[in-house]
Design an enzyme around this catalytic site. Structure first.
Site, PDB file in Angstrom:
ATOM      1  N   TYR A   1       4.328   6.280  10.236  1.00  0.00           N
ATOM      2  CA  TYR A   1       3.473   5.128   9.927  1.00  0.00           C
ATOM      3  C   TYR A   1       4.241   4.119   9.071  1.00  0.00           C
ATOM      4  O   TYR A   1       4.239   2.915   9.363  1.00  0.00           O
ATOM      5  CB  TYR A   1       2.202   5.587   9.204  1.00  0.00           C
TER       6      TYR A   1
ATOM      7  N   PRO B   1      -3.461  -0.006  19.294  1.00  0.00           N
ATOM      8  CA  PRO B   1      -3.223  -0.482  17.925  1.00  0.00           C
ATOM      9  C   PRO B   1      -3.340   0.569  16.817  1.00  0.00           C
ATOM     10  O   PRO B   1      -3.005   0.280  15.667  1.00  0.00           O
ATOM     11  CB  PRO B   1      -4.294  -1.561  17.746  1.00  0.00           C
TER      12      PRO B   1
ATOM     13  N   TYR C   1      -8.888   5.355   7.950  1.00  0.00           N
ATOM     14  CA  TYR C   1      -8.948   5.706   9.374  1.00  0.00           C
ATOM     15  C   TYR C   1      -9.974   6.816   9.497  1.00  0.00           C
ATOM     16  O   TYR C   1      -9.762   7.914   8.973  1.00  0.00           O
ATOM     17  CB  TYR C   1      -7.594   6.208   9.884  1.00  0.00           C
TER      18      TYR C   1
ATOM     19  N   LYS D   1       1.634  -0.435  15.188  1.00  0.00           N
ATOM     20  CA  LYS D   1       3.054  -0.526  15.553  1.00  0.00           C
ATOM     21  C   LYS D   1       3.458  -1.768  16.335  1.00  0.00           C
ATOM     22  O   LYS D   1       4.647  -2.103  16.378  1.00  0.00           O
ATOM     23  CB  LYS D   1       3.460   0.701  16.393  1.00  0.00           C
TER      24      LYS D   1
ATOM     25  N   HIS E   1       0.840  -1.206   0.000  1.00  0.00           N
ATOM     26  CA  HIS E   1       0.000   0.000   0.000  1.00  0.00           C
ATOM     27  C   HIS E   1       0.869   1.249   0.000  1.00  0.00           C
ATOM     28  O   HIS E   1       1.813   1.346   0.779  1.00  0.00           O
ATOM     29  CB  HIS E   1      -0.911   0.018   1.237  1.00  0.00           C
TER      30      HIS E   1
HETATM   31  P1  FAD Z   1       3.007 -12.079  21.381  1.00  0.00           P
HETATM   32  O1  FAD Z   1       2.592 -12.169  19.970  1.00  0.00           O
HETATM   33  O2  FAD Z   1       1.979 -11.769  22.393  1.00  0.00           O
HETATM   34  O3  FAD Z   1       3.729 -13.447  21.737  1.00  0.00           O
HETATM   35  C1  FAD Z   1       4.041 -13.790  23.064  1.00  0.00           C
HETATM   36  C2  FAD Z   1       3.969 -15.290  23.199  1.00  0.00           C
HETATM   37  O4  FAD Z   1       4.377 -15.669  24.498  1.00  0.00           O
HETATM   38  C3  FAD Z   1       2.550 -15.804  23.017  1.00  0.00           C
HETATM   39  O5  FAD Z   1       2.519 -16.808  22.032  1.00  0.00           O
HETATM   40  C4  FAD Z   1       2.170 -16.301  24.401  1.00  0.00           C
HETATM   41  O6  FAD Z   1       1.283 -17.399  24.343  1.00  0.00           O
HETATM   42  C5  FAD Z   1       3.539 -16.691  24.948  1.00  0.00           C
HETATM   43  N1  FAD Z   1       3.569 -16.734  26.414  1.00  0.00           N
HETATM   44  C6  FAD Z   1       2.917 -15.939  27.296  1.00  0.00           C
HETATM   45  N2  FAD Z   1       3.174 -16.310  28.550  1.00  0.00           N
HETATM   46  C7  FAD Z   1       4.026 -17.368  28.477  1.00  0.00           C
HETATM   47  C8  FAD Z   1       4.633 -18.189  29.430  1.00  0.00           C
HETATM   48  N3  FAD Z   1       4.395 -18.011  30.750  1.00  0.00           N
HETATM   49  N4  FAD Z   1       5.457 -19.192  29.024  1.00  0.00           N
HETATM   50  C9  FAD Z   1       5.674 -19.393  27.704  1.00  0.00           C
HETATM   51  N5  FAD Z   1       5.104 -18.635  26.727  1.00  0.00           N
HETATM   52  C10 FAD Z   1       4.293 -17.647  27.107  1.00  0.00           C
HETATM   53  N6  FAD Z   1      -0.990  -4.907  16.810  1.00  0.00           N
HETATM   54  C11 FAD Z   1      -1.214  -4.214  15.720  1.00  0.00           C
HETATM   55  O7  FAD Z   1      -0.278  -3.558  15.220  1.00  0.00           O
HETATM   56  N7  FAD Z   1      -2.471  -4.232  15.117  1.00  0.00           N
HETATM   57  C12 FAD Z   1      -3.505  -4.992  15.631  1.00  0.00           C
HETATM   58  O8  FAD Z   1      -4.601  -5.021  15.089  1.00  0.00           O
HETATM   59  C13 FAD Z   1      -3.282  -5.718  16.799  1.00  0.00           C
HETATM   60  N8  FAD Z   1      -4.266  -6.476  17.349  1.00  0.00           N
HETATM   61  C14 FAD Z   1      -4.002  -7.162  18.513  1.00  0.00           C
HETATM   62  C15 FAD Z   1      -5.001  -7.943  19.120  1.00  0.00           C
HETATM   63  C16 FAD Z   1      -4.755  -8.620  20.316  1.00  0.00           C
HETATM   64  C17 FAD Z   1      -5.858  -9.446  20.955  1.00  0.00           C
HETATM   65  C18 FAD Z   1      -3.487  -8.543  20.915  1.00  0.00           C
HETATM   66  C19 FAD Z   1      -3.188  -9.270  22.222  1.00  0.00           C
HETATM   67  C20 FAD Z   1      -2.486  -7.789  20.291  1.00  0.00           C
HETATM   68  C21 FAD Z   1      -2.741  -7.095  19.103  1.00  0.00           C
HETATM   69  N9  FAD Z   1      -1.741  -6.349  18.468  1.00  0.00           N
HETATM   70  C22 FAD Z   1      -1.987  -5.650  17.358  1.00  0.00           C
HETATM   71  C23 FAD Z   1      -0.395  -6.280  18.962  1.00  0.00           C
HETATM   72  C24 FAD Z   1       0.522  -7.254  18.240  1.00  0.00           C
HETATM   73  O9  FAD Z   1      -0.198  -8.401  17.879  1.00  0.00           O
HETATM   74  C25 FAD Z   1       1.645  -7.548  19.191  1.00  0.00           C
HETATM   75  O10 FAD Z   1       2.360  -6.328  19.375  1.00  0.00           O
HETATM   76  C26 FAD Z   1       2.600  -8.632  18.710  1.00  0.00           C
HETATM   77  O11 FAD Z   1       1.952  -9.879  18.715  1.00  0.00           O
HETATM   78  C27 FAD Z   1       3.839  -8.666  19.605  1.00  0.00           C
HETATM   79  O12 FAD Z   1       4.576  -9.825  19.376  1.00  0.00           O
HETATM   80  P2  FAD Z   1       5.322 -10.559  20.564  1.00  0.00           P
HETATM   81  O13 FAD Z   1       5.965 -11.738  19.938  1.00  0.00           O
HETATM   82  O14 FAD Z   1       6.115  -9.569  21.312  1.00  0.00           O
HETATM   83  O15 FAD Z   1       4.170 -10.996  21.571  1.00  0.00           O
HETATM   84  C1  DHB Z   2      -4.917  -3.276  11.318  1.00  0.00           C
HETATM   85  C2  DHB Z   2      -4.726  -3.084  12.652  1.00  0.00           C
HETATM   86  C3  DHB Z   2      -4.307  -1.863  13.094  1.00  0.00           C
HETATM   87  O1  DHB Z   2      -4.100  -1.663  14.401  1.00  0.00           O
HETATM   88  C4  DHB Z   2      -4.099  -0.811  12.229  1.00  0.00           C
HETATM   89  O2  DHB Z   2      -3.715   0.390  12.709  1.00  0.00           O
HETATM   90  C5  DHB Z   2      -4.282  -1.017  10.895  1.00  0.00           C
HETATM   91  C6  DHB Z   2      -4.703  -2.256  10.439  1.00  0.00           C
HETATM   92  C7  DHB Z   2      -5.361  -4.602  10.835  1.00  0.00           C
HETATM   93  O3  DHB Z   2      -5.580  -5.485  11.682  1.00  0.00           O
HETATM   94  O4  DHB Z   2      -5.531  -4.776   9.624  1.00  0.00           O
END
Ligand code: FAD
Ligand code: DHB
Length: 385
Positions: free
Chosen positions: A378, A288, A195, A292, A72
């Site tokens: 962004y 979100p 947005y 980021k 995009h």
């Molecule tokens: P995570 O993806 O959370 O991975 C952490 C892992 O550690 C998980 O698999 C978990 O199961 C594991 N874990 C936890 N505790 C333990 C333990 N005690 N022992 C072993 N393993 C463990 N970001 C966006 O930019 N846009 C979005 O739309 C968006 N939607 C989201 C929706 C939800 C419900 C959530 C929770 C987050 C969302 N985010 C979004 C944020 C984005 O998904 C996260 O920033 C990203 O997943 C971060 O990656 P990570 O690997 O740091 O953490």
């Molecule tokens: C999506 C999520 C976001 O938080 C955002 O700012 C833009 C797109 C998505 O899930 O597609």
């Protein structure tokens, strides 16, 4: 068991870290509480920054992203009666990609399988011990295990246990609204993300593929999903996204997933104690709105992996010593940007806020300087920023 790096969490941060470490000749073991199926089907982020895409491609993780992802140029900013395109490509020469976190997660899982990476899923009772000479304990099917390591990295997300074993300062902000997110089987009604500011509340029109749309609505914190039957969701989305405005229409389709996502900002510093490091959501959480969270997790491990390779292979601690400060510089930039996008776009009860938000949106949409600031943040700053 013994390994060089024990990684807690097989989310994007944990699996990508194991991939980058292996490329640098450092072995790791990953432990994860959930099952692999659960981790790979969790619907979360959808937007990859320019630098995230470059990094994934440079380490052999870009093939499917290039084939199936959607590049995009920018996004639309909208408020009642007006829609403006902000073209990141023209403004800063960078773009973003629509490619779901589920797909990033699957690509990482397959690449780690091919390399023979040990990932232990479905563990319980994970605990980190002795930061100066660390080891991790956990149980599998009730049986206790101990994993000794030169270094432990907490990639265990916003609710994982590792953050608590790294003392420091925590800064937090909560917001009194949440997002109701839906996935619908219907072709996206827009070529790029919209947005939308609206007095009823923010709405976001995103997508996952030519046949799947991802949409979000601002709802009050504590909202019960049962209060939002599908028709109510579509009616609110249509109103807030401007169905009928200049002939634009929001197409409706079957909703296959819906959930309420609370929002908060959190930063913990430092992101290290002795030989225990934090990366991704384990150290920081953003609302979100700026897309980021996933990109920050990738940027952290892109800094941490070479630092651990230097530490463990060359016994050179310099990059590891710099890791927390370097990572936090970007974390705070993204924390500010996510807060700014969030507070600019989410309706409050205060009419003064409304006027300030509209004024800010008009400025961003009409001034090149304003638009460039949004575009630079962004589309994402370079990894080493
Ligand atoms: P995570 O993806 O959370 O991975 C952490 C892992 O550690 C998980 O698999 C978990 O199961 C594991 N874990 C936890 N505790 C333990 C333990 N005690 N022992 C072993 N393993 C463990 N970001 C966006 O930019 N846009 C979005 O739309 C968006 N939607 C989201 C929706 C939800 C419900 C959530 C929770 C987050 C969302 N985010 C979004 C944020 C984005 O998904 C996260 O920033 C990203 O997943 C971060 O990656 P990570 O690997 O740091 O953490
Ligand atoms: C999506 C999520 C976001 O938080 C955002 O700012 C833009 C797109 C998505 O899930 O597609």
């Amino acid at each position: 068991m013994r390994t060089q790096v024990a990684i807690i969490g097989a989310g994007p941060a944990g699996l990508l870290l194991s991939h980058l470490l292996a490329a640098g000749g450092v072995e790791s073991v990953v432990v994860e509480t959930r099952t692999r199926e659960y981790v790979e089907s969790r619907i979360r982020a959808g937007i990859l920054e320019h630098s995230t895409v470059e990094l994934l491609r440079s380490v052999g993780l870009g093939d499917r992203l290039t084939r199936e992802g959607d590049q995009h140029r920018g996004v639309y900013l909208q408020w009642p009666g007006e829609r403006h395109h902000v073209d990141f490509q023209d403004l800063v020469g960078r773009s973003v990609w629509v490619y779901g976190q589920t797909e990033v997660q699957k690509d990482l899982g397959r690449a780690r399988d091919a390399a023979g990476q040990q990932v232990i899923y479905d563990v319980r009772d994970t605990a980190v011990h002795d930061p100066a000479d660390p080891y991790v304990t956990f149980t599998v099917d009730g049986a206790p295990h101990r994993l000794d390591a030169d270094v432990v990295v907490g990639c265990d997300g916003s609710f994982g246990p590792t953050r608590e074993s790294v003392p420091g300062t925590t800064w937090q902000r909560t917001y009194d609204y949440s997002w109701l997110g839906v996935l619908a089987t219907v072709p996206p009604s827009t070529d790029e993300l919209i947005y939308a500011w609206h007095p009823d509340g923010f709405a976001l029109n995103s997508m996952r593929s030519p046949t799947v749309t991802r949409l979000y609505l601002q709802v009050p914190s504590g909202t019960d999903i049962a209060e939002w039957p599908d028709d109510r969701i579509w009616d609110a989305l249509s109103r807030r996204l401007g169905h009928g405005q200049d002939g634009w229409k929001l197409a409706r389709g079957p909703i296959t997933d819906k959930s309420v996502l609370p929002m908060r900002s959190l930063v913990q510093a430092p992101m290290r104690r002795d030989r225990v490091f934090l990366a991704g959501d384990a150290a920081h959480i953003v609302p979100p709105t700026g897309a980021k969270g996933l990109n920050l997790a990738v940027a952290d491990v892109a800094l941490l992996a070479p630092a651990l390779v230097s530490l463990l292979r060359e016994k050179d601690p310099r990059l590891a010593d710099e890791y927390s400060d370097r990572a936090l510089r970007r974390v705070w930039r993204c924390t500010h940007f996510s807060w700014w996008m969030t507070t600019m776009l989410h309706a409050t009860d205060d009419p003064f806020d409304h006027q300030l938000q509209l004024s800010q949106l008009r400025w961003v949409a009409s001034s090149e300087a304003g638009a460039r600031g949004l575009a630079e943040n962004y589309a994402g700053l370079p990894i080493g920023f």
